[in-house]
Motif scaffolding. Structure first.
Motif, PDB file in Angstrom:
ATOM      1  N   CYS A 107       0.641  -1.063  -0.017  1.00 53.49           N
ATOM      2  CA  CYS A 107       0.426  -0.129  -0.225  1.00 53.49           C
ATOM      3  C   CYS A 107       0.795   1.025   0.376  1.00 53.49           C
ATOM      4  O   CYS A 107       0.560   2.254  -0.330  1.00 53.49           O
ATOM      5  N   ALA A 108       2.370   1.279  -0.252  1.00 51.08           N
ATOM      6  CA  ALA A 108       2.705   2.122   0.420  1.00 51.08           C
ATOM      7  C   ALA A 108       3.964   2.065  -0.895  1.00 51.08           C
ATOM      8  O   ALA A 108       4.476   0.970  -0.807  1.00 51.08           O
ATOM      9  N   VAL A 109       4.331   3.198  -2.167  1.00 58.32           N
ATOM     10  CA  VAL A 109       6.031   2.839  -2.548  1.00 58.32           C
ATOM     11  C   VAL A 109       6.712   4.186  -2.059  1.00 58.32           C
ATOM     12  O   VAL A 109       6.540   4.698  -1.234  1.00 58.32           O
ATOM     13  N   PRO A 110       7.634   3.093  -2.566  1.00 55.70           N
ATOM     14  CA  PRO A 110       8.505   3.932  -1.826  1.00 55.70           C
ATOM     15  C   PRO A 110       9.215   5.036  -1.834  1.00 55.70           C
ATOM     16  O   PRO A 110       8.662   5.589  -3.369  1.00 55.70           O
ATOM     17  N   GLU A 111       9.779   6.101  -1.720  1.00 51.08           N
ATOM     18  CA  GLU A 111      10.544   7.675  -1.931  1.00 51.08           C
ATOM     19  C   GLU A 111      11.059   7.495  -3.604  1.00 51.08           C
ATOM     20  O   GLU A 111      12.025   7.994  -4.366  1.00 51.08           O
ATOM     21  N   LYS A 112      12.540   6.533  -3.023  1.00 48.50           N
ATOM     22  CA  LYS A 112      13.334   6.729  -3.270  1.00 48.50           C
ATOM     23  C   LYS A 112      13.351   4.494  -3.418  1.00 48.50           C
ATOM     24  O   LYS A 112      13.299   3.869  -3.099  1.00 48.50           O
ATOM     25  N   ARG A 113      14.525   5.129  -4.901  1.00 45.32           N
ATOM     26  CA  ARG A 113      15.367   3.012  -5.034  1.00 45.32           C
ATOM     27  C   ARG A 113      14.931   2.579  -3.665  1.00 45.32           C
ATOM     28  O   ARG A 113      16.178   2.692  -2.988  1.00 45.32           O
ATOM     29  N   LEU A 114      15.189   1.186  -3.196  1.00 44.61           N
ATOM     30  CA  LEU A 114      15.554   0.245  -2.903  1.00 44.61           C
ATOM     31  C   LEU A 114      17.108   0.263  -2.707  1.00 44.61           C
ATOM     32  O   LEU A 114      17.163  -0.381  -1.649  1.00 44.61           O
ATOM     33  N   THR A 115      17.332  -0.125  -4.063  1.00 45.13           N
ATOM     34  CA  THR A 115      18.727  -0.702  -4.206  1.00 45.13           C
ATOM     35  C   THR A 115      19.739   0.195  -4.577  1.00 45.13           C
ATOM     36  O   THR A 115      19.119   1.513  -5.329  1.00 45.13           O
ATOM     37  N   ASP A 116      21.841   0.320  -5.080  1.00 43.20           N
ATOM     38  CA  ASP A 116      22.121   0.393  -5.414  1.00 43.20           C
ATOM     39  C   ASP A 116      22.458   0.253  -6.732  1.00 43.20           C
ATOM     40  O   ASP A 116      21.962  -1.339  -7.037  1.00 43.20           O
ATOM     41  N   PRO A 117      22.233   1.200  -8.041  1.00 45.53           N
ATOM     42  CA  PRO A 117      21.965   0.371  -9.359  1.00 45.53           C
ATOM     43  C   PRO A 117      23.255  -0.190  -9.970  1.00 45.53           C
ATOM     44  O   PRO A 117      22.936  -1.420 -10.254  1.00 45.53           O
ATOM     45  N   LYS A 118      24.219  -0.031  -8.616  1.00 42.89           N
ATOM     46  CA  LYS A 118      25.335  -1.323  -9.113  1.00 42.89           C
ATOM     47  C   LYS A 118      24.974  -3.068  -8.461  1.00 42.89           C
ATOM     48  O   LYS A 118      25.783  -3.679  -9.171  1.00 42.89           O
ATOM     49  N   ARG A 119      24.017  -3.046  -7.773  1.00 41.44           N
ATOM     50  CA  ARG A 119      23.791  -3.450  -6.322  1.00 41.44           C
ATOM     51  C   ARG A 119      22.222  -4.074  -6.703  1.00 41.44           C
ATOM     52  O   ARG A 119      21.416  -3.740  -5.848  1.00 41.44           O
TER      53      ARG A 119
END
Length: 142
Positions: A107-119
C-alpha cells in the motif's frame, strides 16, 4: 474496479524478506496476471531487456506457497523498474506494469529506489527504513 483486500506484511527476523499475515486475501490469478504483464511488457530499450528471471521465479514460488516469505531481492528488483532515474524506463510499459504490480502487493510506494544501481538486487537498509514505516502505517489504516 474490483475492491481487493489490503495485503498485510511483516518483516521476517529483521531481514528484508516479508511474510504475509493474511495470505487468504491474495488474489493469485490477479497477481499472476500482473507479474506476466511485467515480464512481457516493453522496457523502451534498444535491446531486449527481460525482467529478472530470479525475481520472476521467486514470485512464482511465493504464489505456490503464500505462507513462505517473499525475498527482498524479488520486490526490490520489481521496484527498480519504476524507481530508476531513467525516465524513459520508468514511463515504459514495463515500468508502469511494475508499479501496478507493486501497488497490488503493497500500500506504500517507496520515495527512493530501494537498491544501489550497481547492486540492483540488494536492498539498502537506509532506503528500506524510509519505506517500511510508511508501509506499516498504511497497513494499519484500513
Amino acid at each position: 474496479m474490483v475492491n481487493r483486500k489490503k495485503l498485510i506484511w511483516q518483516r521476517v527476523d529483521n531481514t528484508f524478506n516479508l511474510q504475509l499475515e493474511n495470505p487468504e486475501a491474495v488474489d493469485k490469478i490477479h497477481l499472476k496476471r500482473l507479474l506476466k504483464k511485467v515480464e512481457t511488457s516493453s522496457a523502451n530499450w534498444r535491446k531486449v531487456i527481460h525482467f529478472n528471471k530470479r525475481a520472476s521465479e521467486a514470485f512464482e514460488k511465493w504464489f505456490h506457497d503464500l505462507s513462505m516469505p517473499l525475498p527482498g531481492y524479488a520486490y526490490a528488483l520489481l521496484s527498480n523498474w519504476f524507481k530508476t532515474r531513467l525516465k524513459f524506463i520508468r514511463e515504459s510499459p514495463r515500468g508502469i506494469a511494475a508499479l501496478e504490480f507493486w501497488k497490488a502487493l503493497f500500500c506504500a510506494v517507496p520515495e527512493k529506489r530501494l537498491t544501489d544501481p550497481k547492486r540492483n538486487d540488494v536492498v539498502l537498509k537506509e532506503r528500506f527504513e524510509l519505506w517500511w514505516p510508511k508501509q506499516e502505517k498504511c497497513q494499519k489504516d484500513c
